[in-house]
Motif scaffolding. Structure first.
Motif, PDB file in Angstrom:
ATOM      1  N   GLY A 119       9.543  29.912 -26.729  1.00  0.00           N
ATOM      2  CA  GLY A 119       8.977  30.907 -25.700  1.00  0.00           C
ATOM      3  C   GLY A 119       9.122  30.484 -24.482  1.00  0.00           C
ATOM      4  O   GLY A 119       9.017  31.236 -23.746  1.00  0.00           O
ATOM      5  N   TYR A 120      10.308  29.320 -24.195  1.00  0.00           N
ATOM      6  CA  TYR A 120      10.300  29.661 -22.574  1.00  0.00           C
ATOM      7  C   TYR A 120      11.878  29.613 -22.800  1.00  0.00           C
ATOM      8  O   TYR A 120      12.283  29.143 -21.383  1.00  0.00           O
ATOM      9  N   GLY A 121      12.528  29.403 -23.916  1.00  0.00           N
ATOM     10  CA  GLY A 121      14.591  28.933 -23.537  1.00  0.00           C
ATOM     11  C   GLY A 121      14.793  30.471 -23.848  1.00  0.00           C
ATOM     12  O   GLY A 121      14.146  31.591 -23.446  1.00  0.00           O
ATOM     13  N   THR A 122      16.012  30.459 -24.397  1.00  0.00           N
ATOM     14  CA  THR A 122      16.919  31.663 -24.106  1.00  0.00           C
ATOM     15  C   THR A 122      16.630  31.791 -26.227  1.00  0.00           C
ATOM     16  O   THR A 122      18.062  33.183 -25.823  1.00  0.00           O
ATOM     17  N   LEU A 123      16.212  32.240 -26.963  1.00  0.00           N
ATOM     18  CA  LEU A 123      16.242  32.350 -27.988  1.00  0.00           C
ATOM     19  C   LEU A 123      16.158  34.421 -27.737  1.00  0.00           C
ATOM     20  O   LEU A 123      17.387  33.835 -29.002  1.00  0.00           O
ATOM     21  N   LEU A 124      15.796  34.264 -27.817  1.00  0.00           N
ATOM     22  CA  LEU A 124      15.472  36.213 -27.360  1.00  0.00           C
ATOM     23  C   LEU A 124      17.075  36.189 -26.743  1.00  0.00           C
ATOM     24  O   LEU A 124      16.823  37.433 -27.892  1.00  0.00           O
ATOM     25  N   GLN A 125      17.165  35.977 -25.990  1.00  0.00           N
ATOM     26  CA  GLN A 125      18.594  36.343 -25.308  1.00  0.00           C
ATOM     27  C   GLN A 125      19.861  36.428 -26.083  1.00  0.00           C
ATOM     28  O   GLN A 125      20.486  37.024 -27.292  1.00  0.00           O
ATOM     29  N   ARG A 126      19.097  34.795 -26.768  1.00  0.00           N
ATOM     30  CA  ARG A 126      20.827  34.932 -27.973  1.00  0.00           C
ATOM     31  C   ARG A 126      20.252  35.995 -29.209  1.00  0.00           C
ATOM     32  O   ARG A 126      21.507  36.666 -29.708  1.00  0.00           O
ATOM     33  N   MET A 127      19.490  36.105 -29.731  1.00  0.00           N
ATOM     34  CA  MET A 127      19.021  37.011 -30.865  1.00  0.00           C
ATOM     35  C   MET A 127      19.376  38.075 -30.521  1.00  0.00           C
ATOM     36  O   MET A 127      19.892  39.135 -31.350  1.00  0.00           O
ATOM     37  N   LYS A 128      19.591  38.973 -29.473  1.00  0.00           N
ATOM     38  CA  LYS A 128      19.588  39.683 -29.088  1.00  0.00           C
ATOM     39  C   LYS A 128      21.858  39.696 -29.037  1.00  0.00           C
ATOM     40  O   LYS A 128      21.550  40.521 -29.080  1.00  0.00           O
ATOM     41  N   VAL A 129      22.542  38.798 -29.212  1.00  0.00           N
ATOM     42  CA  VAL A 129      23.618  39.380 -28.616  1.00  0.00           C
ATOM     43  C   VAL A 129      23.912  39.015 -29.621  1.00  0.00           C
ATOM     44  O   VAL A 129      25.222  39.897 -30.437  1.00  0.00           O
ATOM     45  N   VAL A 130      23.687  38.622 -30.986  1.00  0.00           N
ATOM     46  CA  VAL A 130      24.106  38.524 -32.296  1.00  0.00           C
ATOM     47  C   VAL A 130      23.545  39.533 -33.212  1.00  0.00           C
ATOM     48  O   VAL A 130      24.419  40.283 -33.271  1.00  0.00           O
ATOM     49  N   GLU A 131      22.672  40.530 -32.429  1.00  0.00           N
ATOM     50  CA  GLU A 131      22.263  41.587 -33.058  1.00  0.00           C
ATOM     51  C   GLU A 131      23.240  42.499 -32.487  1.00  0.00           C
ATOM     52  O   GLU A 131      23.453  43.841 -33.005  1.00  0.00           O
TER      53      GLU A 131
END
Length: 158
Positions: free
Chosen positions: A98-110
């Motif tokens: 919700g507030y961190g960088t999880l989605l950005q890290r997921m995009k990097v892994v993708e």
């Protein structure tokens, strides 16, 4: 006479084929834009849901942590504190989403998986190999992610 008529029809047919090709490209571009917009909306909805869930789960976690700590102290059994650990993992995950960088890290892994030679991601060490390759390239040029993914390196935490 027939040659002039067929020449005109060939030109009309060629113009119509070019027009149809242009329309097909335009339609494909619009579909891709729509897909990207829908994907972004889904991601935004997921983040919004995670933030809303975090409010309720955070309240539950706080009450449970206080109750379990009080129970552990009162009964002198530290085993009451063990449920806090998995609940803490869930709370941390939801906060990061919700507030961190999880989605950005997921995009990097993708992105890294899409760059892999085994694009299906089925080989066991595919992600590790690609990640190490990316680290080596990132060490040589710090702007690798900035150019390919469109965000700055100081926003990504590994």
């Amino acid at each position: 006479m027939g040659f002039i008529c067929s020449k005109s029809m060939n030109e009309n047919m060629k113009n119509q084929q070019e027009f149809m090709l242009m329309n097909a490209r335009l339609q494909l571009e619009r579909q891709l834009m729509m897909q990207n917009e829908m994907r972004e909306r889904q991601m935004a909805m997921q983040v919004a849901w995670s933030r809303e869930f975090l409010k309720y789960f955070g309240t539950f976690f706080g009450i449970a942590a206080i109750s379990l700590t009080a129970g552990a102290i009162k009964r002198k059994k530290p085993a009451f504190l063990f449920p806090i650990i998995p609940l803490g993992f869930v709370l941390t995950y939801q906060y990061d989403l919700g507030y961190g960088t999880l989605l950005q890290r997921m995009k990097v892994v993708e992105f890294l998986l899409s760059q892999a030679s085994c694009g299906s991601g089925r080989c066991p060490f595919c992600l590790l190999v690609v990640f190490l390759k990316w680290l080596f390239e990132a060490a040589n040029s710090g702007v690798y992610l900035c150019c390919h993914l469109g965000f700055s390196l100081n926003k990504i935490y590994f």
